[in-house]
Scaffold this active site. Structure first.
Site, PDB file in Angstrom:
ATOM      1  N   VAL A 221       0.077  -3.313  15.042  1.00  0.00           N
ATOM      2  CA  VAL A 221       1.433  -3.750  14.712  1.00  0.00           C
ATOM      3  C   VAL A 221       2.105  -2.741  13.781  1.00  0.00           C
ATOM      4  O   VAL A 221       3.303  -2.469  13.899  1.00  0.00           O
ATOM      5  CB  VAL A 221       1.424  -5.162  14.081  1.00  0.00           C
ATOM      6  CG1 VAL A 221       2.828  -5.576  13.638  1.00  0.00           C
ATOM      7  CG2 VAL A 221       0.857  -6.182  15.063  1.00  0.00           C
ATOM      8  N   CYS A 222       1.330  -2.153  12.883  1.00  0.00           N
ATOM      9  CA  CYS A 222       1.871  -1.238  11.863  1.00  0.00           C
ATOM     10  C   CYS A 222       2.718  -0.104  12.456  1.00  0.00           C
ATOM     11  O   CYS A 222       3.838   0.126  11.995  1.00  0.00           O
ATOM     12  CB  CYS A 222       0.756  -0.679  10.990  1.00  0.00           C
ATOM     13  SG  CYS A 222      -0.166  -1.951  10.092  1.00  0.00           S
ATOM     14  N   PRO A 223       2.247   0.610  13.494  1.00  0.00           N
ATOM     15  CA  PRO A 223       3.082   1.699  14.000  1.00  0.00           C
ATOM     16  C   PRO A 223       4.388   1.210  14.630  1.00  0.00           C
ATOM     17  O   PRO A 223       5.396   1.914  14.566  1.00  0.00           O
ATOM     18  CB  PRO A 223       2.197   2.409  15.028  1.00  0.00           C
ATOM     19  CG  PRO A 223       1.124   1.446  15.374  1.00  0.00           C
ATOM     20  CD  PRO A 223       0.937   0.572  14.162  1.00  0.00           C
TER      21      PRO A 223
ATOM     22  N   GLU B 148       6.185  -1.268  13.500  1.00  0.00           N
ATOM     23  CA  GLU B 148       7.085  -1.520  12.370  1.00  0.00           C
ATOM     24  C   GLU B 148       7.578  -0.215  11.749  1.00  0.00           C
ATOM     25  O   GLU B 148       8.774  -0.053  11.491  1.00  0.00           O
ATOM     26  CB  GLU B 148       6.357  -2.317  11.288  1.00  0.00           C
ATOM     27  CG  GLU B 148       5.952  -3.702  11.680  1.00  0.00           C
ATOM     28  CD  GLU B 148       5.256  -4.400  10.541  1.00  0.00           C
ATOM     29  OE1 GLU B 148       5.716  -5.496  10.182  1.00  0.00           O
ATOM     30  OE2 GLU B 148       4.269  -3.860   9.988  1.00  0.00           O
ATOM     31  N   LEU B 149       6.649   0.704  11.473  1.00  0.00           N
ATOM     32  CA  LEU B 149       7.019   1.973  10.846  1.00  0.00           C
ATOM     33  C   LEU B 149       7.950   2.776  11.753  1.00  0.00           C
ATOM     34  O   LEU B 149       8.880   3.431  11.277  1.00  0.00           O
ATOM     35  CB  LEU B 149       5.775   2.774  10.487  1.00  0.00           C
ATOM     36  CG  LEU B 149       4.875   2.139   9.418  1.00  0.00           C
ATOM     37  CD1 LEU B 149       3.584   2.922   9.277  1.00  0.00           C
ATOM     38  CD2 LEU B 149       5.571   2.019   8.097  1.00  0.00           C
TER      39      LEU B 149
END
Length: 187
Positions: free
Chosen positions: A46-48, A50-51
């Site tokens: 999920v992190c990439p 969002e970033l």
């Protein structure tokens, strides 16, 4: 304990930005608007998304005078490796802070106890270093940069217009409210 309306605590950290390693502290944040965007870890799922979403809107944040600081407990070296190996992360122009000691993550109260990873926490910080907005989501719930932009605009509007507040779903240009005795029970 809520961190709303508290001043950010001192920190010193190494970061990756514009192909270079830099040092960042709370002194770099003061005097301008900032968003601290905590996420669990590099090279995840999920992190990439969002970033990358924040990276796609970075120019809009810059036009509002807002600097973005993404923070995870990875090192600045890992941030560089991720930046160099991922097309999504490769488009990031904002500062990626490494917080392997957990000082910043603990300062913002988003460290997962016993895990060493940050929760998904977003903090809008005003030019005085005061936290004006907080959003924390569970592991599998990604955030939305457009909504973050809307919240930054609302925070800036309220700061620049004492005596006015932004109601639910407020967008730039919408009507605001001026709280008063006359409005009690009429909204």
């Amino acid at each position: 304990m809520s961190v709303i309306n508290t001043v950010i605590k001192p920190f010193q950290a190494s970061a990756f930005k514009d192909g270079k390693f830099i040092e960042v502290s709370e002194k770099d944040v003061l005097g301008k608007w900032a968003v601290f965007f905590f996420y669990p870890a590099d090279f995840t799922f999920v992190c990439p998304t969002e970033l990358g979403d924040v990276a796609d809107h970075y120019d809009q944040f810059q036009k509002l005078g807002v600097e973005i600081y993404s923070v995870s407990t990875d090192t600045h070296f890992v941030h560089k490796a991720w930046h160099d190996s991922s097309e999504t992360i490769g488009k990031i122009k904002y500062t990626m802070i490494g917080d392997p000691s957990g000082v910043i993550t603990n300062n913002f109260e988003v460290m997962r106890p016993g895990v060493g990873l940050a929760d998904r926490g977003t903090f809008i910080v005003d030019p005085d270093g005061v936290i004006q907005a907080v959003e924390i989501t569970a592991e599998g719930i990604g955030r939305n940069a457009e909504d973050l932009l809307r919240k930054v605009k609302a925070a800036q509007y309220v700061r620049n217009h004492p005596g006015e507040v932004c109601p639910a779903k407020w967008n730039e240009g919408d009507a605001t409210l001026a709280p008063s005795l006359d409005l009690v029970g009429k909204i």
